[in-house]
Design a protein around this motif. Structure first.
Motif, PDB file in Angstrom:
ATOM      1  N   LEU A  76       0.821  -1.213   0.000  1.00  0.00           N
ATOM      2  CA  LEU A  76       0.000   0.000   0.000  1.00  0.00           C
ATOM      3  C   LEU A  76       0.854   1.262   0.000  1.00  0.00           C
ATOM      4  N   GLN A  77       1.951   1.253   0.731  1.00  0.00           N
ATOM      5  CA  GLN A  77       2.852   2.411   0.720  1.00  0.00           C
ATOM      6  C   GLN A  77       3.476   2.608  -0.653  1.00  0.00           C
ATOM      7  N   ASN A  78       3.663   1.509  -1.379  1.00  0.00           N
ATOM      8  CA  ASN A  78       4.229   1.601  -2.721  1.00  0.00           C
ATOM      9  C   ASN A  78       3.221   2.169  -3.719  1.00  0.00           C
ATOM     10  N   ILE A  79       2.008   1.620  -3.744  1.00  0.00           N
ATOM     11  CA  ILE A  79       1.072   2.035  -4.786  1.00  0.00           C
ATOM     12  C   ILE A  79       0.430   3.385  -4.479  1.00  0.00           C
ATOM     13  N   ILE A  80       0.356   3.756  -3.185  1.00  0.00           N
ATOM     14  CA  ILE A  80      -0.233   5.047  -2.830  1.00  0.00           C
ATOM     15  C   ILE A  80       0.833   6.134  -2.745  1.00  0.00           C
ATOM     16  N   ARG A  81       2.102   5.706  -2.652  1.00  0.00           N
ATOM     17  CA  ARG A  81       3.232   6.633  -2.528  1.00  0.00           C
ATOM     18  C   ARG A  81       3.094   7.511  -1.291  1.00  0.00           C
ATOM     19  N   PRO A  83       4.069   7.295   2.847  1.00  0.00           N
ATOM     20  CA  PRO A  83       4.718   6.501   3.894  1.00  0.00           C
ATOM     21  C   PRO A  83       3.823   6.188   5.079  1.00  0.00           C
ATOM     22  N   LEU A  84       2.669   6.857   5.172  1.00  0.00           N
ATOM     23  CA  LEU A  84       1.750   6.613   6.281  1.00  0.00           C
ATOM     24  C   LEU A  84       0.623   5.668   5.893  1.00  0.00           C
ATOM     25  N   ALA A  85       0.660   5.114   4.676  1.00  0.00           N
ATOM     26  CA  ALA A  85      -0.382   4.194   4.239  1.00  0.00           C
ATOM     27  C   ALA A  85      -0.219   2.844   4.924  1.00  0.00           C
ATOM     28  N   SER A  86      -1.334   2.218   5.244  1.00  0.00           N
ATOM     29  CA  SER A  86      -1.343   0.885   5.840  1.00  0.00           C
ATOM     30  C   SER A  86      -2.756   0.335   5.718  1.00  0.00           C
ATOM     31  N   PRO A  87      -2.953  -0.959   5.974  1.00  0.00           N
ATOM     32  CA  PRO A  87      -4.319  -1.509   5.901  1.00  0.00           C
ATOM     33  C   PRO A  87      -5.298  -0.811   6.830  1.00  0.00           C
ATOM     34  N   ASP A  88      -4.815  -0.290   7.979  1.00  0.00           N
ATOM     35  CA  ASP A  88      -5.708   0.418   8.899  1.00  0.00           C
ATOM     36  C   ASP A  88      -6.150   1.757   8.317  1.00  0.00           C
ATOM     37  N   VAL A  89      -5.200   2.453   7.685  1.00  0.00           N
ATOM     38  CA  VAL A  89      -5.448   3.820   7.239  1.00  0.00           C
ATOM     39  C   VAL A  89      -6.407   3.867   6.061  1.00  0.00           C
ATOM     40  N   ILE A  90      -6.320   2.901   5.131  1.00  0.00           N
ATOM     41  CA  ILE A  90      -7.158   2.997   3.929  1.00  0.00           C
ATOM     42  C   ILE A  90      -8.461   2.205   4.042  1.00  0.00           C
TER      43      ILE A  90
END
Length: 327
Positions: A76-81, A83-90
């Motif tokens: 998720l951090q890769n495709i959203i670019r 660094p705060l992306a994670s399964p919880d956040v999205i």
């Protein structure tokens, strides 16, 4: 010997030591000297029953759940670019939580085995909505992030509404939402194992594609990578890893955020190194959190999700502060 090799040499013994601690510590301590005889089928029958029916499946689940959530976080951090992306956040974890709460609270007579499948369906539903929204917006990273946050907020509101409206029946749902490996059996291991066995090699195989996506869409397209298709495939893998992991453990937060960041600081952003190190750190984090939760207030337990939140929340604030400073 390379630096990455030394990292593996340090992490593997740490995982082994923590596995031994998880197998021996708890309400009923098992002597280390009994482990090998028990695993060989020649140990004390009382200790053997505890280890083989409770602690060993729980340990394997901690390894698979931690590794799966960490890999989903890397993706998720890769495709959203971000660094705060994670399964919880999205919103993936919130989607699974909403579906599980619906079954637990609104369908109290449903069999317990229905809860994991409902949780997986909830994460998949949020993932499918993300697919639809992102395809209309050409799978742009910002669109994925904002859509995921919106879906997560909506699912979180649904969870709060149900638990507040049915407060007398919400205790079991709140325990599940906290994330726990208590009471997990070999049935849960067998439920998660096929997903890990298929998806982990697949994402490792796609590590080069993820490296090229980091270079930007134009460069990746120029090097022969179909950017939109690749992002959709990666998102699908992240959804399945998250859904399968959360289905057997509840919503264990921050693992998909903390483990990838720790790995990136250690080995950099090259995904053929980042992915396995992240998985190992995620497994180590969940194993450690589960062990702490078991021994702090024996014979009661603190859900593993609460322990990871205590560890992860300050780290999240640190990352947020650092990202603001860098801007």
């Amino acid at each position: 010997m390379s630096r990455v090799a030394w990292i593996y040499i340090c992490l593997l013994p740490a995982l082994i030591v923590m596995a031994i601690v998880n197998m021996t510590q708890g309400a009923v301590p098992i002597p280390i000297s009994e482990l090998i005889p028990i695993l060989a089928g020649k140990g004390d029958s009382h200790f053997e029953y505890i280890l083989m029916n409770y602690r060993l499946p729980r340990l394997l689940l901690a390894v698979m759940v931690g590794g799966g959530l960490a890999l989903a976080g890397v993706i998720l951090q890769n495709i959203i670019r971000n660094p705060l992306a994670s399964p919880d956040v999205i919103g993936l974890s919130k989607g699974s939580g909403l579906a599980a709460v619906i079954v637990i609270v609104l369908l109290p007579n449903a069999p317990a085995g229905m809860i994991p499948w409902a949780a997986f369906l909830g994460a998949s539903s949020v993932g499918m909505l993300l697919f639809i929204i992102s395809l209309k917006l050409h799978v742009r990273p910002a669109a994925l992030a904002l859509s995921g946050m919106a879906l997560g907020t909506a699912a979180g509101a649904g969870i709060q509404y149900i638990t507040v409206k049915h407060m007398d029946d919400a205790n079991t749902a709140l325990l599940w939402l906290a994330g726990s490996l208590w009471g997990r059996t070999w049935e849960h291991v067998l439920m998660l194992l096929p997903w890990i066995a298929v998806l982990v090699p697949t994402i490792l195989f796609m590590s080069r594609h993820m490296d090229l996506l980091n270079l930007g869409d134009d460069i990746a397209e120029g090097l022969g990578i179909p950017v939109t298709k690749t992002r959709v495939i990666l998102l699908g893998i992240a959804v399945c890893l998250t859904g399968a992991s959360v289905a057997v453990s509840g919503t264990i937060g921050f693992v998909g955020l903390v483990a990838p960041h720790m790995a990136r600081r250690i080995v950099g952003s090259l995904h053929r190194q980042l992915l396995p190190i992240s998985a190992m750190l995620g497994a180590l984090l969940v194993m450690t959190a589960d062990m702490i939760g078991r021994v702090v207030i024996v014979p009661r337990e603190i859900p593993v999700g609460i322990v990871t939140a205590i560890i992860g929340a300050p780290y999240f604030l640190y990352l947020l502060r650092r990202s603001i400073k860098n801007k």
